[in-house]
Motif scaffolding. Structure first.
Motif, mmCIF file in Angstrom:
data_model
loop_
_atom_site.group_PDB
_atom_site.id
_atom_site.type_symbol
_atom_site.label_atom_id
_atom_site.label_comp_id
_atom_site.label_asym_id
_atom_site.label_seq_id
_atom_site.Cartn_x
_atom_site.Cartn_y
_atom_site.Cartn_z
ATOM 1 N N GLU A 53 -0.109 31.168 -1.320
ATOM 2 C CA GLU A 53 1.087 30.648 -1.198
ATOM 3 C C GLU A 53 1.640 30.383 0.455
ATOM 4 O OE1 GLU A 53 4.586 32.969 -2.552
ATOM 5 O OE2 GLU A 53 3.391 34.064 -3.953
ATOM 6 N N MET A 54 0.519 30.452 1.228
ATOM 7 C CA MET A 54 0.458 30.014 2.578
ATOM 8 C C MET A 54 0.544 28.437 2.439
ATOM 9 S SD MET A 54 -2.247 32.128 4.895
ATOM 10 C CE MET A 54 -2.229 33.561 5.204
ATOM 11 N N LEU A 55 -0.059 27.915 1.326
ATOM 12 C CA LEU A 55 -0.317 26.490 1.351
ATOM 13 C C LEU A 55 1.319 25.838 1.126
ATOM 14 C CD1 LEU A 55 -3.216 26.265 -1.205
ATOM 15 C CD2 LEU A 55 -2.970 25.863 1.271
ATOM 16 N N ASP A 56 2.313 26.381 0.743
ATOM 17 C CA ASP A 56 3.669 26.065 0.478
ATOM 18 C C ASP A 56 4.507 26.044 1.672
ATOM 19 O OD1 ASP A 56 3.326 25.911 -2.151
ATOM 20 O OD2 ASP A 56 3.873 27.700 -2.696
ATOM 21 N N PHE A 57 4.000 26.578 2.901
ATOM 22 C CA PHE A 57 4.639 26.390 4.199
ATOM 23 C C PHE A 57 4.005 25.594 5.298
ATOM 24 C CE2 PHE A 57 4.970 30.523 2.297
ATOM 25 C CZ PHE A 57 6.655 30.988 2.448
ATOM 26 N N ASP A 58 4.943 24.918 6.076
ATOM 27 C CA ASP A 58 4.570 24.109 6.900
ATOM 28 C C ASP A 58 3.946 24.782 8.135
ATOM 29 O OD1 ASP A 58 5.868 21.680 5.794
ATOM 30 O OD2 ASP A 58 7.566 23.056 6.037
ATOM 31 N N CYS A 59 4.673 26.073 8.558
ATOM 32 C CA CYS A 59 4.115 26.855 9.672
ATOM 33 C C CYS A 59 3.901 28.119 9.285
ATOM 34 C CB CYS A 59 5.290 26.748 10.884
ATOM 35 S SG CYS A 59 5.446 25.121 11.620
ATOM 36 N N LEU A 60 2.758 28.785 9.736
ATOM 37 C CA LEU A 60 2.678 30.163 9.337
ATOM 38 C C LEU A 60 2.456 30.979 10.535
ATOM 39 C CD1 LEU A 60 -0.717 28.958 7.311
ATOM 40 C CD2 LEU A 60 1.675 29.728 6.341
ATOM 41 N N ILE A 61 2.923 32.417 10.285
ATOM 42 C CA ILE A 61 3.012 33.280 11.389
ATOM 43 C C ILE A 61 2.508 34.659 10.679
ATOM 44 C CG2 ILE A 61 4.179 34.800 12.993
ATOM 45 C CD1 ILE A 61 6.310 32.457 13.055
ATOM 46 N N LEU A 62 1.165 35.180 11.287
ATOM 47 C CA LEU A 62 0.290 36.191 10.716
ATOM 48 C C LEU A 62 0.327 37.250 11.491
ATOM 49 C CD1 LEU A 62 -0.446 33.542 9.164
ATOM 50 C CD2 LEU A 62 -2.680 34.531 8.923
ATOM 51 N N GLY A 63 0.839 38.446 10.925
ATOM 52 C CA GLY A 63 0.976 39.674 11.728
ATOM 53 C C GLY A 63 0.004 40.576 11.259
ATOM 54 N N VAL A 64 -0.892 41.283 12.205
ATOM 55 C CA VAL A 64 -1.823 42.160 11.960
ATOM 56 C C VAL A 64 -1.994 43.445 12.832
ATOM 57 C CG1 VAL A 64 -3.597 40.918 12.986
ATOM 58 C CG2 VAL A 64 -4.339 42.560 11.148
ATOM 59 N N PRO A 65 -1.985 44.679 12.574
ATOM 60 C CA PRO A 65 -2.258 45.795 13.374
ATOM 61 C C PRO A 65 -3.681 45.921 13.371
ATOM 62 C CG PRO A 65 -1.552 46.648 11.115
ATOM 63 C CD PRO A 65 -1.398 45.013 11.102
ATOM 64 N N THR A 66 -4.105 46.667 14.581
ATOM 65 C CA THR A 66 -5.618 46.818 14.635
ATOM 66 C C THR A 66 -5.783 48.402 14.263
ATOM 67 O OG1 THR A 66 -6.082 45.211 16.239
ATOM 68 C CG2 THR A 66 -7.595 47.192 15.974
ATOM 69 N N HIS A 126 -7.571 26.131 2.427
ATOM 70 C CA HIS A 126 -7.984 24.911 3.438
ATOM 71 C C HIS A 126 -6.313 24.776 4.016
ATOM 72 C CE1 HIS A 126 -9.682 21.381 5.034
ATOM 73 N NE2 HIS A 126 -8.315 20.745 4.645
ATOM 74 N N LEU A 127 -6.044 25.076 5.169
ATOM 75 C CA LEU A 127 -4.967 24.848 5.773
ATOM 76 C C LEU A 127 -4.851 23.761 6.931
ATOM 77 C CD1 LEU A 127 -4.518 28.864 6.470
ATOM 78 C CD2 LEU A 127 -3.455 27.307 4.567
ATOM 79 N N SER A 128 -5.491 22.561 6.729
ATOM 80 C CA SER A 128 -5.421 21.318 7.507
ATOM 81 C C SER A 128 -4.048 21.021 7.363
ATOM 82 C CB SER A 128 -6.490 20.436 6.962
ATOM 83 O OG SER A 128 -6.101 19.375 7.990
ATOM 84 N N GLY A 129 -3.575 20.702 8.781
ATOM 85 C CA GLY A 129 -1.956 20.206 8.961
ATOM 86 C C GLY A 129 -1.038 21.208 9.372
ATOM 87 N N LYS A 130 -1.531 22.410 8.923
ATOM 88 C CA LYS A 130 -0.456 23.923 9.158
ATOM 89 C C LYS A 130 -0.712 24.103 10.664
ATOM 90 C CE LYS A 130 0.062 24.200 4.724
ATOM 91 N NZ LYS A 130 1.145 23.729 4.032
#
Length: 187
Positions: free
Chosen positions: A58-71, A92-96
């Motif tokens: 579903e990331m492919l459907d967005f123009d900008c991505l913000i990913l949150g991860v705890p360690t 493949h997230l080229s252009g994102k």
């Protein structure tokens, strides 16, 4: 005759996060609220997606991505992220345009502080996304972190265990930073 009006396309922003104890989910929800406020009236959308409940495709459907991860523990990925890394690697997230934020415990794990942020940011780059949102090291106490590159963190770093009083201000500043770096508003 007046010049034709240029309509700016709507930008879809997807906040993808993994959360075990709810802290990362709460931060992601707060970030969504801040971005809505910053982008109000501009037609952009900001959606929240838990990686345990959605396919990363579903990331492919967005123009900008913000990913949150705890360690977790000694520099480990959170379980939901660990479970989708193979799927993530196939994208493949080229252009994102993409940014990352991470939660960690700088005093409990000073030698592996927010290491999981590196794993997610590195995978974004391997998938050809353009990484934005580098964050200063000022105000943190730790010995080592894989998430440090060129004297900055690869994204926003929050410590809900030791510095919860600084989360709101850091999140607000980073929100403004990334919408500018994503080209959604001008300074």
């Amino acid at each position: 005759m007046a010049a034709p009006t240029q309509i700016k396309p709507v930008t879809r922003i997807g906040i993808f996060y993994g959360s075990t104890d709810g802290n990362t989910a709460a931060v992601a929800a707060r970030l969504q609220q801040m971005l809505h406020a910053l982008l109000s009236g501009r037609g952009h959308t900001v959606e929240l997606l838990d990686v345990a409940e959605y396919y990363l495709e579903e990331m492919l459907d967005f123009d900008c991505l913000i990913l949150g991860v705890p360690t977790w523990n000694r520099g480990q990925l959170q379980a939901d992220w660990e479970g989708v890394m193979e799927e993530f690697a196939a994208l493949h997230l080229s252009g994102k345009r993409a940014a990352v934020f991470g939660l960690g415990d700088q005093f409990g794990y000073p030698d592996t502080f927010v290491d999981a942020l590196f794993f997610v940011a590195d995978q974004l780059r391997r998938c050809s996304a353009q990484l934005a949102g580098m964050w200063p090291l000022t105000g943190y106490e730790f010995r080592a972190s894989w998430a440090v590159e060129d004297g900055q963190f690869l994204g926003l770093v929050l410590d809900e265990h030791n510095q919860p009083d600084q989360t709101e201000a850091r999140l607000a500043a980073w929100s403004r930073q990334i919408v500018q770096e994503f080209g959604l508003i001008t300074p």
